[in-house]
Design an enzyme around this catalytic site. Sequence first.
Site, PDB file in Angstrom:
ATOM      1  N   GLY A  14       0.734  -1.203   0.101  1.00  0.00           N
ATOM      2  CA  GLY A  14       0.020  -0.059   0.219  1.00  0.00           C
ATOM      3  C   GLY A  14       1.115   0.645   0.039  1.00  0.00           C
ATOM      4  O   GLY A  14       1.924   1.292  -0.163  1.00  0.00           O
ATOM      5  N   PHE A  15      -0.144   2.638   0.236  1.00  0.00           N
ATOM      6  CA  PHE A  15       0.836   3.606  -0.002  1.00  0.00           C
ATOM      7  C   PHE A  15       1.949   3.833   1.576  1.00  0.00           C
ATOM      8  O   PHE A  15       3.049   4.003   0.498  1.00  0.00           O
ATOM      9  CB  PHE A  15      -0.432   4.480   0.456  1.00  0.00           C
ATOM     10  N   ILE A  16       1.560   3.818   2.003  1.00  0.00           N
ATOM     11  CA  ILE A  16       2.601   3.921   3.626  1.00  0.00           C
ATOM     12  C   ILE A  16       3.731   2.713   3.315  1.00  0.00           C
ATOM     13  O   ILE A  16       4.643   3.147   3.577  1.00  0.00           O
ATOM     14  CB  ILE A  16       2.305   4.090   4.707  1.00  0.00           C
ATOM     15  N   TYR A  73     -14.355   3.281  11.649  1.00  0.00           N
ATOM     16  CA  TYR A  73     -12.815   2.547  11.115  1.00  0.00           C
ATOM     17  C   TYR A  73     -12.678   3.375  12.707  1.00  0.00           C
ATOM     18  O   TYR A  73     -11.201   2.682  13.012  1.00  0.00           O
ATOM     19  CB  TYR A  73     -12.037   3.969   9.551  1.00  0.00           C
ATOM     20  N   LYS A 122      -9.791   0.949  15.089  1.00  0.00           N
ATOM     21  CA  LYS A 122      -8.233   1.835  14.763  1.00  0.00           C
ATOM     22  C   LYS A 122      -8.761   1.505  16.911  1.00  0.00           C
ATOM     23  O   LYS A 122      -7.105   1.106  17.040  1.00  0.00           O
ATOM     24  CB  LYS A 122      -7.890   2.794  14.458  1.00  0.00           C
TER      25      LYS A 122
HETATM   26  N1  LIG Z   1      -2.799   7.391   4.733  1.00  0.00           N
HETATM   27  C1  LIG Z   1      -3.490   8.078   6.347  1.00  0.00           C
HETATM   28  O1  LIG Z   1      -3.852   8.857   6.205  1.00  0.00           O
HETATM   29  C2  LIG Z   1      -3.520   7.512   7.227  1.00  0.00           C
HETATM   30  C3  LIG Z   1      -4.234   7.723   8.648  1.00  0.00           C
HETATM   31  C4  LIG Z   1      -3.561   7.074   9.509  1.00  0.00           C
HETATM   32  C5  LIG Z   1      -3.691   5.361   9.613  1.00  0.00           C
HETATM   33  N2  LIG Z   1      -3.250   5.084   9.033  1.00  0.00           N
HETATM   34  C6  LIG Z   1      -2.836   3.656   9.075  1.00  0.00           C
HETATM   35  O2  LIG Z   1      -2.463   3.155   8.208  1.00  0.00           O
HETATM   36  C7  LIG Z   1      -1.853   2.223   7.592  1.00  0.00           C
HETATM   37  C8  LIG Z   1      -1.671   2.466   5.760  1.00  0.00           C
HETATM   38  O3  LIG Z   1      -2.335   2.912   5.106  1.00  0.00           O
HETATM   39  P1  LIG Z   1      -2.883   3.350   3.306  1.00  0.00           P
HETATM   40  O4  LIG Z   1      -3.251   4.771   3.550  1.00  0.00           O
HETATM   41  O5  LIG Z   1      -1.303   3.114   3.060  1.00  0.00           O
HETATM   42  O6  LIG Z   1      -3.666   2.159   2.930  1.00  0.00           O
HETATM   43  P2  LIG Z   1      -3.466   1.465   1.450  1.00  0.00           P
HETATM   44  O7  LIG Z   1      -4.591   0.839   1.731  1.00  0.00           O
HETATM   45  O8  LIG Z   1      -2.579   1.790   0.603  1.00  0.00           O
HETATM   46  O9  LIG Z   1      -2.731  -0.323   2.259  1.00  0.00           O
HETATM   47  C9  LIG Z   1      -3.171  -0.948   2.808  1.00  0.00           C
HETATM   48  C10 LIG Z   1      -2.650  -1.754   2.653  1.00  0.00           C
HETATM   49  O10 LIG Z   1      -3.041  -3.441   3.281  1.00  0.00           O
HETATM   50  C11 LIG Z   1      -3.497  -4.566   1.877  1.00  0.00           C
HETATM   51  N3  LIG Z   1      -4.565  -4.891   2.712  1.00  0.00           N
HETATM   52  C12 LIG Z   1      -6.147  -4.899   2.645  1.00  0.00           C
HETATM   53  N4  LIG Z   1      -7.409  -5.234   3.956  1.00  0.00           N
HETATM   54  C13 LIG Z   1      -6.138  -6.289   4.311  1.00  0.00           C
HETATM   55  C14 LIG Z   1      -6.240  -8.400   4.748  1.00  0.00           C
HETATM   56  N5  LIG Z   1      -7.015  -8.683   4.934  1.00  0.00           N
HETATM   57  N6  LIG Z   1      -5.004  -9.039   4.686  1.00  0.00           N
HETATM   58  C15 LIG Z   1      -3.829  -8.447   3.633  1.00  0.00           C
HETATM   59  N7  LIG Z   1      -4.101  -6.557   3.028  1.00  0.00           N
HETATM   60  C16 LIG Z   1      -4.663  -6.048   3.636  1.00  0.00           C
HETATM   61  C17 LIG Z   1      -4.028  -3.184   1.123  1.00  0.00           C
HETATM   62  O11 LIG Z   1      -4.058  -4.195   0.040  1.00  0.00           O
HETATM   63  C18 LIG Z   1      -3.281  -2.294   0.757  1.00  0.00           C
HETATM   64  O12 LIG Z   1      -2.130  -2.253   0.156  1.00  0.00           O
HETATM   65  C19 LIG Z   1      -3.505   1.201   7.868  1.00  0.00           C
HETATM   66  O13 LIG Z   1      -2.975   0.712   8.796  1.00  0.00           O
HETATM   67  C20 LIG Z   1      -3.761   2.491   7.778  1.00  0.00           C
HETATM   68  O14 LIG Z   1      -5.406   2.700   9.297  1.00  0.00           O
HETATM   69  C21 LIG Z   1      -3.308   5.710   7.460  1.00  0.00           C
END
Ligand SMILES: NC(=O)c1ccc[n+]([C@@H]2O[C@H](COP(=O)([O-])OP(=O)(O)OC[C@H]3O[C@@H](n4cnc5c(N)ncnc54)[C@H](O)[C@@H]3O)[C@@H](O)[C@H]2O)c1
Length: 323
Positions: A10-12, A152, A156
């Site tokens: 994913g992104f992060i 959501y 968390k």
């Molecule tokens: N982007 C933000 O601003 C932000 C802010 C606060 C918290 N977060 C948390 O950071 C984390 C990453 O966020 P992101 O923005 O990179 O999201 P993202 O959707 O780009 O990345 C999440 C990844 O998890 C994978 N995934 C989903 N369900 C799954 C499963 N059951 N088994 C295995 N893989 C699975 C997805 O395919 C995806 O690649 C998440 O936990 C999100 O809640 C993100």
Amino acid sequence: MNVLITGGAGFIGSHVADHLLVMGCRVHVLDNFHSNYSREQKLLNIRSSLNHSAYHLHEGDIRDATALANLFRQYPFDVVIHLAALPGVQASLQHPDAYTDVNINGTRTLLHTMHQFGVRKLIFGSSSSVYGDSPAMPLQENSQQLFPISPYALTKYKGEQLCRHYSQQYGIDITCLRFFTAYGPRQRPDMAIYQFLEAIRQQRPLSIYGKGTSRDYTFVADIVQGISKAMLRVNGFAIYNIGSGCCISLRQLITTMERVTNQKALIIQKPDRPGDVAHTWADLTQSKQKLDYQPTTSLSDGLQQMADWLSSRSTYANLSFVG
Ligand SMILES: NC(=O)c1ccc[n+]([C@@H]2O[C@H](COP(=O)([O-])OP(=O)(O)OC[C@H]3O[C@@H](n4cnc5c(N)ncnc54)[C@H](O)[C@@H]3O)[C@@H](O)[C@H]2O)c1
């Protein structure tokens, strides 16, 4: 060091993987390429890492206890960075059961597997959304006033509680990091900054929900810095904010985007949406003191890098179309 990153396509997660490879870690990514956005974008995220000899991609689901056990049996992980989740407030209002299943049950399955296989260190990707519409600003980790207002945010919050439980009961060292609105190259297409920048660049109208909202926007490299510093210091149970420490109004955000893109925004004002909090602003006292965390990217520099990434993607898409 052997590191497992759940959600690492994913992104992060993909940025974390890139950084850990540079640090010399052996990186294992577990991701099920969930359809929250395209598989193609996730494959592009990991394209540069895939050829690295220390990078291993495992396609699978954190809810699948058997698959997790097989993975943990095969590889001696030193630390797990748990980022796999269904993210985003608005979609969680449509699919609350799916969010509960992945974000709570999946987290529990992962923690249980770590306990079974004696893996002692975890970084959990939590969210500023757990604070909800807290009246006390800036938001402090030790606040007793947590008011999650979306499915959501609730997942968390529950994830943090599960982490606390596994840490206290089974002695796993766990640090929960509350990320404040991450942005930058590879950002999820459902996120506001992505949608606003794309609309401004293409001179399409963009919808703004609610008046007078503000956010702490954090460039993804700063999020990665927070994760990697936490990974090296994880000990006992702790929760830290990972933000920029600045509170930016929606108006300031749009004005900065207009300056970066050299284009005017065409704004459609809409009423507030349920689930969206009015304000976020991270107090960084603890993360600076205990993690040596120091965000370094200004909003305009970060938006410039993100706009450049969006342009390079459209150039690439146009070239492949012509080709
Ligand atoms: N982007 C933000 O601003 C932000 C802010 C606060 C918290 N977060 C948390 O950071 C984390 C990453 O966020 P992101 O923005 O990179 O999201 P993202 O959707 O780009 O990345 C999440 C990844 O998890 C994978 N995934 C989903 N369900 C799954 C499963 N059951 N088994 C295995 N893989 C699975 C997805 O395919 C995806 O690649 C998440 O936990 C999100 O809640 C993100």
